[in-house]
Design a protein around this motif. Structure first.
Motif, PDB file in Angstrom:
ATOM      1  N   PRO A   1      -7.554   8.932  -0.376  1.00  0.00           N
ATOM      2  CA  PRO A   1      -8.208   7.493   0.236  1.00  0.00           C
ATOM      3  C   PRO A   1      -7.179   6.919   0.672  1.00  0.00           C
ATOM      4  O   PRO A   1      -7.599   6.128   1.641  1.00  0.00           O
ATOM      5  CB  PRO A   1      -9.504   7.327  -1.412  1.00  0.00           C
ATOM      6  N   LEU A   2      -6.117   6.798  -0.253  1.00  0.00           N
ATOM      7  CA  LEU A   2      -5.369   5.885   0.324  1.00  0.00           C
ATOM      8  C   LEU A   2      -4.408   5.653   1.300  1.00  0.00           C
ATOM      9  O   LEU A   2      -4.264   4.992   2.029  1.00  0.00           O
ATOM     10  CB  LEU A   2      -3.973   5.175  -1.213  1.00  0.00           C
TER      11      LEU A   2
ATOM     12  N   ALA B   1       1.345  -1.269  -0.145  1.00  0.00           N
ATOM     13  CA  ALA B   1      -0.171   0.186  -0.119  1.00  0.00           C
ATOM     14  C   ALA B   1       0.801   1.188  -0.369  1.00  0.00           C
ATOM     15  O   ALA B   1       0.638   2.126  -0.891  1.00  0.00           O
ATOM     16  CB  ALA B   1      -0.663  -0.161   1.310  1.00  0.00           C
ATOM     17  N   VAL B   2       1.766   1.290   0.636  1.00  0.00           N
ATOM     18  CA  VAL B   2       2.725   2.473   0.885  1.00  0.00           C
ATOM     19  C   VAL B   2       3.432   2.668  -0.638  1.00  0.00           C
ATOM     20  O   VAL B   2       3.732   3.731  -1.254  1.00  0.00           O
ATOM     21  CB  VAL B   2       3.384   2.017   2.419  1.00  0.00           C
ATOM     22  N   THR B   3       3.969   1.498  -0.866  1.00  0.00           N
ATOM     23  CA  THR B   3       4.738   1.349  -2.092  1.00  0.00           C
ATOM     24  C   THR B   3       3.521   2.267  -3.541  1.00  0.00           C
ATOM     25  O   THR B   3       3.858   2.750  -3.668  1.00  0.00           O
ATOM     26  CB  THR B   3       5.153   0.207  -2.772  1.00  0.00           C
TER      27      THR B   3
ATOM     28  N   ASP C   1      -4.054   4.583   6.817  1.00  0.00           N
ATOM     29  CA  ASP C   1      -4.003   5.390   8.536  1.00  0.00           C
ATOM     30  C   ASP C   1      -4.726   3.657   9.195  1.00  0.00           C
ATOM     31  O   ASP C   1      -4.748   3.306  10.710  1.00  0.00           O
ATOM     32  CB  ASP C   1      -5.122   6.227   8.854  1.00  0.00           C
ATOM     33  N   THR C   2      -5.830   3.485   8.673  1.00  0.00           N
ATOM     34  CA  THR C   2      -6.759   2.664   9.131  1.00  0.00           C
ATOM     35  C   THR C   2      -6.230   0.891   9.513  1.00  0.00           C
ATOM     36  O   THR C   2      -6.397   0.265  10.086  1.00  0.00           O
ATOM     37  CB  THR C   2      -8.298   2.684   7.942  1.00  0.00           C
ATOM     38  N   LEU C   3      -5.612   0.938   8.509  1.00  0.00           N
ATOM     39  CA  LEU C   3      -5.276  -0.522   8.570  1.00  0.00           C
ATOM     40  C   LEU C   3      -4.015  -0.915   9.737  1.00  0.00           C
ATOM     41  O   LEU C   3      -2.744  -1.507  10.074  1.00  0.00           O
ATOM     42  CB  LEU C   3      -4.074  -0.619   7.195  1.00  0.00           C
ATOM     43  N   ASN C   4      -2.837   1.126  10.038  1.00  0.00           N
ATOM     44  CA  ASN C   4      -2.123   0.801  11.161  1.00  0.00           C
ATOM     45  C   ASN C   4      -2.093   0.983  11.587  1.00  0.00           C
ATOM     46  O   ASN C   4      -2.285  -0.185  12.871  1.00  0.00           O
ATOM     47  CB  ASN C   4      -1.527   2.078  10.540  1.00  0.00           C
ATOM     48  N   LYS C   5      -4.037   0.823  12.244  1.00  0.00           N
ATOM     49  CA  LYS C   5      -4.138   0.942  13.625  1.00  0.00           C
ATOM     50  C   LYS C   5      -4.650  -0.330  13.832  1.00  0.00           C
ATOM     51  O   LYS C   5      -4.800  -1.187  14.420  1.00  0.00           O
ATOM     52  CB  LYS C   5      -5.550   1.849  13.518  1.00  0.00           C
ATOM     53  N   LYS C   6      -5.507  -1.331  12.762  1.00  0.00           N
ATOM     54  CA  LYS C   6      -6.032  -2.601  12.758  1.00  0.00           C
ATOM     55  C   LYS C   6      -4.612  -3.766  13.600  1.00  0.00           C
ATOM     56  O   LYS C   6      -4.929  -4.346  14.219  1.00  0.00           O
ATOM     57  CB  LYS C   6      -6.430  -2.782  11.015  1.00  0.00           C
TER      58      LYS C   6
END
Length: 228
Positions: free
Chosen positions: A136-137, A111-113, A142-147
């Protein structure tokens, strides 16, 4: 463009060090980060001198955008170096992520790439449409990081992960999130190209508060693409 290419390569190489550590590659990334710093200094000095002249409003806006953006790219280079230091610590202490954590890291790395490639391409080509997909990405990251941090805490509590490895995992995720934050900043500057004013915070708040339309469609698409 050389500065931006080096920024992308620095982040990608740093991410690879997590799974395949190499002292030589670490040194190469450190050298790359130093070059990015030099580019920022030289470009910044030139742009400030240029802005001291009597310029049109549009040109002044473009210079301000460039100054802000090269600062963000330099910070991305700093976070790439931080990721290298995480990899070095893991190598020196001979600690490894669990298979589950490796899969999670692979998802957020991809995702970061993508967000970094999209940010650089939209910036170089003044592509407002492409830049509109960055935020949006960034929200998905951010959501993925929290999860992932929540899952990590659960592994800690169940004894599946050590506290030492936990610190490394959290540090890595934080640097990934910061990279995406800076990408968001650059994309906002690109999206404001038609505007006479550079007010990134107000503009970012506006698009983050969007509840319908393309923003939500993009968010849902990326959330599915990078689900864990």
């Amino acid at each position: 463009q050389t500065m931006f290419d080096k920024t992308i390569q620095g982040v990608k190489s740093a991410c690879q060090l997590i799974s395949e550590y190499s002292e030589k590659n670490f040194e190469n990334i450190k050298d790359c980060e130093k070059e990015i710093d030099k580019y920022e200094d030289k470009l910044g000095t030139y742009l400030v001198r240029l802005s001291n002249n009597e310029l049109s409003e549009n040109l002044s806006h473009s210079i301000a955008r460039m100054l802000h953006s090269i600062g963000d790219f330099e910070r991305i280079g700093d976070h790439a170096l931080n990721i290298c230091k995480v990899a070095e610590e893991m190598h020196n202490k001979n600690i490894h992520f669990s298979d589950e954590a490796k899969k999670e890291i692979a998802v957020i790395t991809n995702a970061v790439t993508e967000i970094l490639n999209m940010t650089v391409d939209s910036f170089i080509n003044d592509d407002i449409e492409l830049a509109s997909h960055v935020e949006p990405l960034e929200q998905v990251i951010d959501t993925l990081n929290k999860k992932l941090k929540a899952r990590h805490v659960a592994r800690l509590q169940s004894g599946e992960c050590t506290i030492e490895l936990g610190f490394v995992f959290t540090d890595l995720l934080t640097n990934y999130e910061r990279v995406s934050d800076h990408c968001s900043n650059v994309a906002v500057y690109t999206m404001q190209l038609p505007s006479d004013k550079l007010d990134a915070h107000k503009y970012l708040a506006k698009i983050k508060n969007a509840e319908t339309g393309a923003f939500v469609d993009d968010f849902n698409m990326y959330a599915e693409k990078y689900s864990v």
